[in-house]
Design a protein around this motif. Structure first.
Motif, PDB file in Angstrom:
ATOM      1  N   GLU A   1       0.813  -1.209   0.000  1.00 14.59           N
ATOM      2  CA  GLU A   1       0.000   0.000   0.000  1.00 14.59           C
ATOM      3  C   GLU A   1       0.846   1.258   0.000  1.00 14.59           C
ATOM      4  OE1 GLU A   1      -3.401  -0.203   2.516  1.00 14.59           O
ATOM      5  OE2 GLU A   1      -3.318   1.928   2.992  1.00 14.59           O
ATOM      6  N   GLU A   2       1.974   1.198   0.688  1.00 18.67           N
ATOM      7  CA  GLU A   2       2.764   2.420   0.879  1.00 18.67           C
ATOM      8  C   GLU A   2       3.889   2.607  -0.137  1.00 18.67           C
ATOM      9  OE1 GLU A   2       2.064   4.760   3.004  1.00 18.67           O
ATOM     10  OE2 GLU A   2       0.351   3.654   3.818  1.00 18.67           O
ATOM     11  N   CYS A   3       4.296   1.539  -0.799  1.00 11.79           N
ATOM     12  CA  CYS A   3       5.544   1.605  -1.577  1.00 11.79           C
ATOM     13  C   CYS A   3       5.322   1.401  -3.075  1.00 11.79           C
ATOM     14  CB  CYS A   3       6.520   0.532  -1.085  1.00 11.79           C
ATOM     15  SG  CYS A   3       6.884   0.643   0.666  1.00 11.79           S
ATOM     16  N   ASP A   4       6.153   2.073  -3.845  1.00 11.40           N
ATOM     17  CA  ASP A   4       6.201   1.824  -5.283  1.00 11.40           C
ATOM     18  C   ASP A   4       7.160   0.679  -5.606  1.00 11.40           C
ATOM     19  OD1 ASP A   4       4.554   4.152  -5.984  1.00 11.40           O
ATOM     20  OD2 ASP A   4       6.268   5.320  -5.263  1.00 11.40           O
ATOM     21  N   VAL A   5       8.191   0.591  -4.805  1.00 10.54           N
ATOM     22  CA  VAL A   5       9.207  -0.428  -5.038  1.00 10.54           C
ATOM     23  C   VAL A   5       9.720  -0.902  -3.685  1.00 10.54           C
ATOM     24  CG1 VAL A   5      11.035   1.314  -5.255  1.00 10.54           C
ATOM     25  CG2 VAL A   5      11.371  -0.945  -6.279  1.00 10.54           C
ATOM     26  N   VAL A   6      10.011  -2.178  -3.607  1.00  7.27           N
ATOM     27  CA  VAL A   6      10.488  -2.738  -2.336  1.00  7.27           C
ATOM     28  C   VAL A   6      11.804  -3.492  -2.569  1.00  7.27           C
ATOM     29  CG1 VAL A   6      10.027  -4.428  -0.508  1.00  7.27           C
ATOM     30  CG2 VAL A   6       8.188  -2.910  -1.305  1.00  7.27           C
ATOM     31  N   PHE A   7      12.772  -3.211  -1.711  1.00 14.52           N
ATOM     32  CA  PHE A   7      14.043  -3.931  -1.710  1.00 14.52           C
ATOM     33  C   PHE A   7      13.962  -5.072  -0.707  1.00 14.52           C
ATOM     34  CE2 PHE A   7      14.943   0.514  -2.711  1.00 14.52           C
ATOM     35  CZ  PHE A   7      15.788   0.429  -3.810  1.00 14.52           C
ATOM     36  N   LEU A   8      14.401  -6.229  -1.123  1.00 10.68           N
ATOM     37  CA  LEU A   8      14.453  -7.368  -0.199  1.00 10.68           C
ATOM     38  C   LEU A   8      15.899  -7.649   0.193  1.00 10.68           C
ATOM     39  CD1 LEU A   8      11.905  -9.817  -1.907  1.00 10.68           C
ATOM     40  CD2 LEU A   8      11.473  -7.975  -0.259  1.00 10.68           C
ATOM     41  N   ALA A   9      16.196  -7.399   1.453  1.00 11.54           N
ATOM     42  CA  ALA A   9      17.544  -7.645   1.968  1.00 11.54           C
ATOM     43  C   ALA A   9      17.461  -8.703   3.053  1.00 11.54           C
ATOM     44  CB  ALA A   9      18.153  -6.349   2.492  1.00 11.54           C
ATOM     45  N   VAL A  10      16.868  -9.812   2.676  1.00  7.21           N
ATOM     46  CA  VAL A  10      16.695 -10.942   3.598  1.00  7.21           C
ATOM     47  C   VAL A  10      17.366 -12.158   2.984  1.00  7.21           C
ATOM     48  CG1 VAL A  10      14.583 -10.072   4.652  1.00  7.21           C
ATOM     49  CG2 VAL A  10      14.436 -11.426   2.541  1.00  7.21           C
ATOM     50  N   PRO A  11      17.551 -13.221   3.757  1.00  5.32           N
ATOM     51  CA  PRO A  11      18.235 -14.400   3.227  1.00  5.32           C
ATOM     52  C   PRO A  11      17.469 -15.036   2.059  1.00  5.32           C
ATOM     53  CG  PRO A  11      18.157 -14.478   5.628  1.00  5.32           C
ATOM     54  CD  PRO A  11      17.270 -13.358   5.203  1.00  5.32           C
ATOM     55  N   HIS A  12      18.214 -15.759   1.231  1.00  2.71           N
ATOM     56  CA  HIS A  12      17.541 -16.500   0.161  1.00  2.71           C
ATOM     57  C   HIS A  12      16.523 -17.435   0.803  1.00  2.71           C
ATOM     58  CE1 HIS A  12      19.560 -20.484   0.551  1.00  2.71           C
ATOM     59  NE2 HIS A  12      20.536 -19.780   1.058  1.00  2.71           N
ATOM     60  N   LYS A  13      15.623 -17.916   0.012  1.00  2.00           N
ATOM     61  CA  LYS A  13      14.498 -18.749   0.452  1.00  2.00           C
ATOM     62  C   LYS A  13      13.419 -17.888   1.138  1.00  2.00           C
ATOM     63  CE  LYS A  13      12.500 -22.823   1.016  1.00  2.00           C
ATOM     64  NZ  LYS A  13      12.160 -23.702  -0.122  1.00  2.00           N
ATOM     65  N   THR A  14      13.810 -17.066   2.123  1.00  2.00           N
ATOM     66  CA  THR A  14      12.854 -16.135   2.709  1.00  2.00           C
ATOM     67  C   THR A  14      12.387 -15.149   1.651  1.00  2.00           C
ATOM     68  OG1 THR A  14      14.020 -16.280   4.810  1.00  2.00           O
ATOM     69  CG2 THR A  14      12.511 -14.424   4.546  1.00  2.00           C
ATOM     70  N   ALA A  15      13.309 -14.713   0.811  1.00  2.00           N
ATOM     71  CA  ALA A  15      12.988 -13.663  -0.151  1.00  2.00           C
ATOM     72  C   ALA A  15      11.940 -14.106  -1.163  1.00  2.00           C
ATOM     73  CB  ALA A  15      14.263 -13.222  -0.860  1.00  2.00           C
TER      74      ALA A  15
ATOM     75  N   GLU B   1       2.228  -9.933  -6.428  1.00  2.00           N
ATOM     76  CA  GLU B   1       0.784 -10.128  -6.576  1.00  2.00           C
ATOM     77  C   GLU B   1       0.016  -8.856  -6.263  1.00  2.00           C
ATOM     78  OE1 GLU B   1       0.023 -13.336  -3.912  1.00  2.00           O
ATOM     79  OE2 GLU B   1       1.165 -14.759  -5.162  1.00  2.00           O
ATOM     80  N   GLN B   2       0.587  -8.045  -5.385  1.00  2.00           N
ATOM     81  CA  GLN B   2      -0.110  -6.817  -4.985  1.00  2.00           C
ATOM     82  C   GLN B   2       0.360  -5.623  -5.798  1.00  2.00           C
ATOM     83  OE1 GLN B   2      -0.986  -6.396  -0.895  1.00  2.00           O
ATOM     84  NE2 GLN B   2      -0.457  -8.507  -0.383  1.00  2.00           N
ATOM     85  N   GLY B   3       1.124  -5.889  -6.861  1.00  2.00           N
ATOM     86  CA  GLY B   3       1.433  -4.811  -7.798  1.00  2.00           C
ATOM     87  C   GLY B   3       2.636  -3.963  -7.470  1.00  2.00           C
ATOM     88  N   VAL B   4       3.448  -4.420  -6.543  1.00  2.00           N
ATOM     89  CA  VAL B   4       4.648  -3.651  -6.188  1.00  2.00           C
ATOM     90  C   VAL B   4       5.846  -4.188  -6.961  1.00  2.00           C
ATOM     91  CG1 VAL B   4       6.103  -2.849  -4.287  1.00  2.00           C
ATOM     92  CG2 VAL B   4       3.705  -3.444  -3.890  1.00  2.00           C
TER      93      VAL B   4
END
Lengths: 351, 351, 351, 351
Positions: free
Chosen positions: C72-86, C95-98
């Motif tokens: 809802e709040e972001c245009d783009v999201v960075f994932l800085a989490v471990p593989h598999k979690t990401a 799915e939510q359009g980000v």
């Protein structure tokens, strides 16, 4: 080598344990026959310390700490475990007739209540405090030689007390205006896995920590008060250096009169004239931690600032060696009737 | 960008010159149009600083220092040359109507005789001393904005003065009992080829140097005496850290009364409330040099030691940035009518 | 600033999260509006990162990761989490359009089975692999600009692929004889508390690790095989440097014919002529990690050894910046229609 | 101590001279009786090396180099002076009946023309080349014991040759495809005052240098060709590490057949079974420079990469100790009839 003294080491996996193992490689009159660790029992020492590969000491198998076994096999035991843990093991070993050099803080403070205040835990073996000898050989040589329980000094206190002792003994500085600005390498923070001591948190940076209540404060005050013959309160402040080993304490004192640098230098040189492991540097020379790296030397530099009439004392040691395991070995040597410096390296790692 | 302010830099090959070049890469209202060096004249900046490769600034050709040319091409000139050399260039440039930010010590001390005593050389341009403004914006913002000659502060004095100012202004500490224990990264020793600052002489070690007569002493005393309204003599002591950048000054003062940490913290926070480039840290937090690395921030931590009634002030800066070229750029910004922080990085290099 | 692009960061407590926070301080067209961490939720960013004190970003409150809120709040999201979690978070956000820039390895390998072999875990979102774009802008600029899911490259692969690409594209080296000797700073090992990355275990030492099966191997092989148009197997070998940041890959190739250094240099210069973030250094100059410290530059040096007819390619990046968060920001810029280098520092931290 | 062997050291002010002084502190059968330096003559050794304060060796007065005096006083002389200078001193000393261990490159290359090509200077004492013994005891033990002129090996060659020898002797690797990627600490660059090795130019960075024509190349090729029984050309590449001491050579070879790691490990273990100063590490373990810091150990790790059928050999030494002065002392011990490891530390500085 039929008369090698047999030593045990309880807690081999920390930096002080590692340092003691390093030092024992070259000792010709004492050998490690037991090293213990709950976590690593069953492995050879070389398995956890590859730097011992192809050395006899590397073949020694780590055992779980067992006082009865230690007592049976060892003449002297080093305790390199956390405070509170140490006091119980020490008591048990002493009961079985083994000499103990405790590297923790448990027997350093003469006053049970002071210990309990600063360490926030009950001292359950306070009955042993009267006989524990504070293991700073430049101050307590004779007592150490006759002791069965040595309270091995803290790293910071070693540098601070050796730096202040001659000035306080001679009475040339005000006892009410002492500031100790101490800096230590990262090995002083131990080998536990913590974010705060990761390489990227320590390298290329510098910070103070633990202000204003570092636990080494009462230990320093206890010893320098004895020397001065009056109760002293100090401002003791610690910093973290991005180096492996080394403590430099810059100690600020105020001269009572107008003592010259020559007089101060004579006082210090005389005080340590028969104590070759403390090196009072020539006038104009200041100590560097690398000059004592890997050794038990304490190097002392002296500066008189005439503008402020202050005597600045700079005292450098290796926190792991003179500040912990090396001094422990000096004490063990003395306790076992050997020369104080037997087995100890005299040449620092330079560069 | 038709109205870019044009800047010159005399002496580009040292670390302060390098740092100014680094900072100017991102400035959107000021550009370097002249950089000088006798030794490197004729080369492009990228030839001596490969980190500027493929950047416009890297194409700038180094020239020999020529005051007439600098005066014609520049609105403001930074002097990153040794003291004594700077005073003559400054005078010539001022005569030709250029504003000057001098990073040397030549115009920092108001009193000609104090300069000549500490720097052991004649001050041949003392006539300019009255108009030179000491470029510490937190103290002299208005004067800086109207000045044509800025004496950019020394690195150690910046950290010490910003750390002491609120306490002295509020009158909460004794003025006769101030000790500054300062530690600096190796870039403070300059980029000259000397054995003493080789990697192997600095890395993995720590030492004091320059005691008891570091040349930054009178600069500190001049400024804090003004703030306190009384002459102050300090014990100022410097150490060399095995890091590239960063100064941490641990400043020991004695509280006059029983001021609490809360009161002290309020005094400092209030003092710097409208000066966002000094960050008084929350109570309990101590500064780290890496937290200001590459920025003009001065981070201040406060500790009240009730046992000794001392206020310990910890002040961290980047010696090359806030302690030299970054502060020079703050001053140039102000002199040229720009915002103080224009072009300056606010995020430190972490880790 | 009414049209700021809003960005989210999932996983702020590691070094890549910290680095992205550092970079976002200066971005003028994109702002962080959400940063998440399960462990630190509720704190302000400045509470865990004191270097953000007094900066607006420091006031941002850390939240628990909530895909709906992020979407809802972001245009783009960075994932800085471990593989598999990401992979799971990425799928939900898409799915939510980000738009998603994933810094983990989850979408880098085109072939599900290769991923599952090297990472020893099931890929549960393989359906997204076809649309994921490998975020190396020098190779895939157009695809990145139109993508909604970016697989941000690994640090080592970035340096290796950029180093090899021109030579393989031009077909001047044997594809069957490539050795990559790569060295990385300690931040590449992450911010988890481990004994192996303590200061005292890394400082003043050097070692190889992970041989011969580092997980970045298939990523390198996938991309260089595409460039060469033939399947390539490389010998990829990694080492740990006692520095915070930086990768230097020394890449050994064998020239097919007798190509001169001039020809090689022309091929590389031409290849990167319109890609200013890769800097092919002048002949005779070799890259240094400090010259790219804190930037997204990749510096390339070239050596032809006529005795062995080898082309040695030296490729330097900052593992946290170009090798992770800086490149992620390049990709986010492109995905959001901004210039590739918007908000990114061009001047490295020198010294 | 009536039968102490008397040693001289020509050139005490560099890092190799310093290292030899460090090592001699603990030697019980050999003592330094002469140390020379034109620049420092007249000073005590402790005056230039404060780490020797209060040690007997520190009292030794530095003299100007005088071959007649050295010949009269010494049984063996170490030459720690630059190449070209060494050859003349060596010749003079040999004429006077003194044994010489030359740490320079002057007598390492058997072929005068190869020396003159790589060192770009005339060899004026080529008549001595036939009798000079290459001082790598694992290869030439018997010859060393009978020699009067030892050419002490270079630091990089020591690590490379010891790493390659077993594989070449066993004939398991292709001789036409050997790449040596070597990394050295900064002490290898010497103690001369140069900008390039200042702390701020080396710390927190990493770079290659000297490619593709490092002068140690012909020395490596000469020795490994002898072992293999065929002429070998290698790709030898050097890098500068931000550490004081240590070399790690990562050596890439191609296996002729499908030799397993077990077979390779057996070959290496067997080769060094009676040479305890080379430690072939257990399978799976890789060497670290700190594990040999301050010692003459060479630690070797082995990796077989089945994907590329390469054998990767990792060889770690201390460049100052095993790579220079420590090996010189091993050679001097042998030349003088002592045990190879007499006086040498076996425990590295950890951490």
């Amino acid at each position: 080598m039929s008369h090698m003294i047999k030593a045990g080491l309880v807690g081999v996996t920390g930096y002080t344990g590692m340092e003691l193992a390093r030092l024992m490689v070259h000792h010709s009159s004492m050998e490690l026959v037991r090293v213990t660790s709950r976590a690593e029992a069953g492995k050879r020492l070389a398995d956890i310390y590859p730097f011992l590969h192809r050395l006899p000491l590397g073949e020694l198998v780590i055992t779980r700490p067992d006082p009865a076994d230690l007592a049976e096999e060892c003449d002297v035991v080093f305790l390199a475990v956390p405070h509170k843990t140490a006091m119980e093991i020490a008591a048990t070993l002493l009961e079985q007739g083994v000499k103990v050099v405790d590297l923790s803080a448990d027997f350093r403070l003469n006053d049970k209540s002071v210990y309990e205040h600063w360490y926030a835990t009950e001292h359950t073996r306070a009955g042993l405090l009267p006989e524990a000898v504070y293991g700073l050989p430049e101050l307590y040589l004779d007592q150490i030689m006759g002791a069965r329980l040595i309270a091995n000094p803290g790293c910071y206190p070693t540098s601070a007390i050796l730096g202040l002792a001659p000035a306080l003994k001679a009475g040339i500085v005000e006892t009410g205006d002492i500031v100790i600005d101490a800096k230590s390498g990262a090995s002083g923070a131990g080998r536990g896995a913590k974010v705060g001591t990761l390489f990227c948190e320590v390298a290329d940076s510098f910070r103070a920590y633990g202000l204003p209540n570092h636990r080494h404060t009462p230990e320093i005050e206890q010893e320098i008060s004895k020397i001065a013959g009056t109760g002293i309160t100090v401002s003791f402040n610690t910093h973290l250096l991005p180096i492996d080993r080394g403590i430099l304490s810059t100690i600020y004192t105020r001269l009572k009169g107008s003592t010259s640098i020559e007089e101060v230098h004579d006082i210090f040189t005389e005080f340590y004239s028969d104590k070759p492991l403390v090196r009072v540097l020539p006038k104009g020379l200041l100590p560097e931690t690398r000059h004592v790296r890997g050794t038990v030397f304490c190097d002392i530099g002296l500066v008189v600032d005439q503008r402020t009439n202050r005597l600045v004392i700079l005292s450098a040691i290796d926190n792991l060696c003179r500040g912990a395991s090396g001094q422990a070995l000096m004490n063990a040597n003395l306790v076992c009737g050997l020369d104080i410096d037997e087995g100890l390296p005299m040449a620092p790692m330079m560069p």
